[in-house]
Design a protein around this motif. Structure first.
Motif, PDB file in Angstrom:
ATOM      1  N   LEU A  31      -2.332  95.194  89.036  1.00  0.00           N
ATOM      2  CA  LEU A  31      -2.566  94.745  90.367  1.00  0.00           C
ATOM      3  C   LEU A  31      -2.750  93.197  90.317  1.00  0.00           C
ATOM      4  CD1 LEU A  31      -4.720  97.609  91.856  1.00  0.00           C
ATOM      5  CD2 LEU A  31      -2.140  97.408  92.289  1.00  0.00           C
ATOM      6  N   GLU A  33      -4.191  89.999  92.653  1.00  0.00           N
ATOM      7  CA  GLU A  33      -5.304  89.945  93.512  1.00  0.00           C
ATOM      8  C   GLU A  33      -4.965  89.039  94.815  1.00  0.00           C
ATOM      9  OE1 GLU A  33      -8.945  88.435  91.829  1.00  0.00           O
ATOM     10  OE2 GLU A  33      -8.501  89.960  90.173  1.00  0.00           O
ATOM     11  N   GLU A  34      -5.164  89.455  95.952  1.00  0.00           N
ATOM     12  CA  GLU A  34      -4.911  88.848  97.163  1.00  0.00           C
ATOM     13  C   GLU A  34      -5.607  87.237  97.110  1.00  0.00           C
ATOM     14  OE1 GLU A  34      -4.430  88.958 101.890  1.00  0.00           O
ATOM     15  OE2 GLU A  34      -5.302  90.639 100.816  1.00  0.00           O
ATOM     16  N   ASP A  59       1.351  95.383  99.398  1.00  0.00           N
ATOM     17  CA  ASP A  59      -0.187  96.396  99.443  1.00  0.00           C
ATOM     18  C   ASP A  59      -1.067  95.858  98.008  1.00  0.00           C
ATOM     19  OD1 ASP A  59      -2.250  97.779  99.192  1.00  0.00           O
ATOM     20  OD2 ASP A  59      -1.190  99.409 100.451  1.00  0.00           O
ATOM     21  N   PHE A  60      -1.598  94.996  98.022  1.00  0.00           N
ATOM     22  CA  PHE A  60      -2.567  94.557  96.961  1.00  0.00           C
ATOM     23  C   PHE A  60      -3.273  95.721  96.249  1.00  0.00           C
ATOM     24  CE2 PHE A  60      -1.641  90.270  98.936  1.00  0.00           C
ATOM     25  CZ  PHE A  60      -1.068  89.837  97.502  1.00  0.00           C
ATOM     26  N   SER A  61      -3.542  96.913  96.819  1.00  0.00           N
ATOM     27  CA  SER A  61      -4.526  97.703  96.350  1.00  0.00           C
ATOM     28  C   SER A  61      -3.373  98.893  95.673  1.00  0.00           C
ATOM     29  CB  SER A  61      -5.282  98.318  97.437  1.00  0.00           C
ATOM     30  OG  SER A  61      -4.347  99.091  98.705  1.00  0.00           O
ATOM     31  N   THR A  62      -2.149  98.747  96.062  1.00  0.00           N
ATOM     32  CA  THR A  62      -1.383  99.975  95.395  1.00  0.00           C
ATOM     33  C   THR A  62      -0.178  99.370  94.580  1.00  0.00           C
ATOM     34  OG1 THR A  62      -0.113 100.496  97.469  1.00  0.00           O
ATOM     35  CG2 THR A  62      -2.161 101.785  97.001  1.00  0.00           C
ATOM     36  N   THR A  64       2.251  97.527  92.257  1.00  0.00           N
ATOM     37  CA  THR A  64       2.045  97.014  90.894  1.00  0.00           C
ATOM     38  C   THR A  64       3.021  96.053  90.584  1.00  0.00           C
ATOM     39  OG1 THR A  64       3.286  99.097  90.058  1.00  0.00           O
ATOM     40  CG2 THR A  64       0.895  99.156  90.087  1.00  0.00           C
TER      41      THR A  64
END
Length: 81
Positions: A31, A33-34, A59-62, A64
Motif C-alpha cells: 500500500l 501512503e496518501e 483508495d489508499f486503504s485497499t 495495492t
C-alpha cells in the motif's frame, strides 16, 4: 534515482498545480501512503487517481501497488462551483 536492484516500486505523485509530494518506494502488492499537506490555492483536494481526469479515485486503504505508478491529484474549486 530508483534502480532495478532496489526493493520495491516507485509511486510518484503529480499534484496538477498543487504543492509537491515526494515519491514513495513501495513493495510489490503493498500500500502507498496518501501524501500529507498537498495544497492548491482556491481548491480542495478530492483525492488521487491513476488518471489525470480523476476516474476512478485511488483508495489508499485497499488499492495495492503492482507496478511503477503515477497518481494524479484531483481538485475541486473551494466554492463548490
Amino acid at each position: 534515482v530508483f534502480s532495478s536492484s532496489s526493493p520495491g516500486l516507485t509511486v510518484t505523485f503529480d499534484s496538477q498545480g498543487g504543492s509537491q509530494a515526494e515519491p514513495q518506494h513501495v513493495q510489490y502488492d503493498g500500500l502507498a501512503e496518501e501524501p500529507d499537506l498537498v495544497v492548491r490555492p482556491g481548491y480542495v483536494l478530492v483525492g488521487w487517481s491513476t488518471a489525470p481526469d480523476g476516474a476512478p479515485l485511488w483508495d489508499f486503504s485497499t488499492d495495492t501497488v503492482t507496478g511503477t505508478l503515477t497518481l494524479y491529484a484531483i481538485w475541486a474549486p473551494e466554492d463548490g462551483g
